[in-house]
Motif scaffolding. Structure first.
Motif, short mmCIF file in Angstrom:
data_model
loop_
_atom_site.label_atom_id
_atom_site.label_comp_id
_atom_site.label_asym_id
_atom_site.label_seq_id
_atom_site.Cartn_x
_atom_site.Cartn_y
_atom_site.Cartn_z
N UNK A 216 0.84 -1.20 0.00
CA UNK A 216 0.00 0.00 0.00
C UNK A 216 0.87 1.24 0.00
N UNK A 217 1.96 1.22 0.76
CA UNK A 217 2.88 2.36 0.80
C UNK A 217 3.42 2.65 -0.60
N UNK B 21 -4.16 -0.20 5.90
CA UNK B 21 -4.50 -0.01 4.49
C UNK B 21 -3.63 -0.96 3.68
N UNK B 22 -4.28 -1.74 2.82
CA UNK B 22 -3.57 -2.70 1.98
C UNK B 22 -4.08 -2.54 0.56
N UNK C 35 -7.82 -0.71 -3.14
CA UNK C 35 -7.40 -0.46 -1.76
C UNK C 35 -8.39 -1.11 -0.81
N UNK C 36 -7.86 -1.70 0.26
CA UNK C 36 -8.66 -2.41 1.24
C UNK C 36 -8.22 -1.95 2.63
N UNK C 37 -9.18 -1.61 3.47
CA UNK C 37 -8.87 -1.25 4.86
C UNK C 37 -9.38 -2.39 5.74
N UNK C 38 -8.50 -2.89 6.61
CA UNK C 38 -8.87 -3.97 7.51
C UNK C 38 -8.42 -3.62 8.92
N UNK C 39 -9.02 -4.27 9.89
CA UNK C 39 -8.62 -4.06 11.28
C UNK C 39 -7.20 -4.56 11.48
N UNK C 40 -6.46 -3.87 12.33
CA UNK C 40 -5.09 -4.30 12.65
C UNK C 40 -5.14 -5.63 13.37
N UNK C 41 -4.24 -6.51 13.02
CA UNK C 41 -4.24 -7.84 13.65
C UNK C 41 -3.49 -7.83 14.97
#
Length: 93
Positions: free
Chosen positions: A8-9, A75-76, A87-93
């Motif tokens: 993502x970066x 953000x991935x 782009x996909x936003x997911x909860x931090x693991x």
């Protein structure tokens, strides 16, 4: 704070490059007006109330609601079925 995966970066840094020195564009995440979801789009400048995340040439602008919702998220990116960047936003693991 929203974190970015390495992929993502790279994608956001590519979006954040500008040929106009006075403008440093970025990726803006905001709530959609027409449905209860979020949109991701390229933006030339952040809006006045946006939270700005900058790291090594990558800029993400979060609208206030997005900043609150994604404060502990990642953000991935991935390719969709047409090989377009998504782009996909997911909860931090």
């Amino acid at each position: 704070m929203l974190m970015l995966t390495e992929e993502a970066h790279k994608a956001v840094a590519a979006i954040s490059r500008s040929t106009v020195p006075s403008h440093l564009p970025g990726l803006r995440i905001s709530r959609r007006a027409d449905r209860p979801s979020f949109s991701v789009r390229r933006a030339v400048v952040p809006e006045e109330t946006d939270q700005v995340i900058e790291r090594d040439g990558a800029r993400v602008f979060l609208a206030p609601v997005a900043a609150l919702r994604f404060s502990d998220s990642v953000l991935d990116v991935r390719l969709d079925e047409h090989d377009r960047l998504q782009f996909v936003v997911r909860d931090a693991a």
